[in-house]
Design an enzyme around this catalytic site. Structure first.
Site, short mmCIF file in Angstrom:
data_model
loop_
_atom_site.label_atom_id
_atom_site.label_comp_id
_atom_site.label_asym_id
_atom_site.label_seq_id
_atom_site.Cartn_x
_atom_site.Cartn_y
_atom_site.Cartn_z
CG ASP A 92 0.46 -26.60 -43.38
OD1 ASP A 92 1.41 -27.31 -43.00
OD2 ASP A 92 -0.43 -26.18 -42.63
CG ASP A 145 0.17 -25.07 -34.98
OD1 ASP A 145 0.50 -25.86 -35.88
OD2 ASP A 145 0.48 -25.21 -33.79
CG HIS A 153 2.19 -24.69 -40.44
ND1 HIS A 153 0.99 -25.36 -40.32
CD2 HIS A 153 2.54 -24.31 -39.18
CE1 HIS A 153 0.64 -25.40 -39.05
NE2 HIS A 153 1.55 -24.77 -38.34
#
Length: 291
Positions: free
Chosen positions: A239, A108, A266
């Site tokens: 995701d 991320d 994700h």
């Protein structure tokens, strides 16, 4: 002191702190051997990597910090919390611990934050492991522009700081395998953000999805510095945010091993933690492929 809400069965690590920018930055430092540095995004913290630490610490030194504003680290009021600020702090953290010759794991927002350090110190990066992340401007992509403009303003700030939407809605929605995301696990992600004031950094991150575009562009211009580093890319194809970004990483890291899980969302370290640890362990130990 660690908080009473911390689940020691899930997170059985010794908490450590180091002062960065006048605030206490929390981290875990478990095991011995070659160093593995794990950099989280939002709204997570080192708890995200607990399965990797458990699976790797018998053979590797596993270092997983919490960025300021997240997890068990301090959350100074009024701090900038931009990804470039966190990248600068990560550099200070690495220097404070004297980390060298590391395998870098990112996820991320940990991607641009951790890779910013890697771009400045490519000789200190032995291997790369990427979970759903990016390192370039997301402008001109309607999906990200809509999210950035909607949530980066006053409405988004209310949703993030008053309702904790980052943890309670968006992160939960991004999980494809709900059997791996129990109420007890959710509580460990939500607890660091119990107070509205503690949620400020999560809103800054979504604001900077578009706001830090020039900084992301500057990282992207130096991407060739990463091309020669052996890399493993583990990707969740369900995701809703980043699944479609995998082809760009394939192009940049042409020799990378890629594990694309069709039923994972994700955060593969959360949904497939033990499986990810096994893949990474094989990748880091040998010259052969992870799987």
């Amino acid at each position: 002191m660690t908080p009473a809400w911390l689940d020691r069965a899930e997170y059985p690590f010794t908490s450590r702190w180091v002062e960065i920018d006048g605030a206490r930055m929390h981290y875990v430092d478990e095991g011995q051997g070659p160093t593995v540095l794990m950099v989280h995004g939002t709204p997570t913290w080192s708890f995200l990597y607990r399965h990797l630490v458990k699976g790797l610490r018998e053979r590797f030194r596993c270092v997983a910090p919490d960025h300021l504003g997240f997890g068990l680290s301090d959350k100074p009021a009024g701090d900038a919390y931009r990804p470039q600020d966190q990248a600068r702090r990560l550099t200070a953290f690495v220097e404070a611990l004297g980390l060298k010759d590391v395998a870098l794991i990112v996820h991320d927002f940990g991607g641009p934050i951790g890779l910013a350090w890697a771009l400045e110190h490519p000789d200190d990066v032995r291997r790369l492991v990427l979970f759903n992340t990016w390192m370039w401007s997301l402008k001109d992509d309607r999906q990200y522009e809509r999210v950035g403009h909607l949530l980066g303003g006053r409405l988004g700030r209310f949703l993030y700081e008053r309702l904790n939407v980052s943890v309670n809605v968006l992160f939960r929605h991004a999980v494809a395998d709900k059997t791996r995301y129990t109420r007890a696990v959710h509580a460990q992600y939500a607890a660091p953000f119990r107070a509205p004031a503690a949620r400020h950094a999560t809103w800054i991150y979504v604001r900077e999805l578009m706001g830090s575009s020039d900084w992301y562009d500057a990282l992207w211009q130096r991407r060739q510095r990463l091309a020669a580093i052996p890399a493993l890319v583990i990707w969740g194809m369900k995701d809703p945010a980043f699944a479609k970004l995998l082809p760009r990483w394939r192009a940049v890291l042409g020799g990378a091993e890629v594990v694309a899980w069709p039923d994972v969302g994700h955060a593969p370290p959360k949904e497939r933690g033990p499986e990810s640890a096994a893949l990474i362990g094989r990748f880091l130990q040998g010259s052969g492929r992870a799987a």
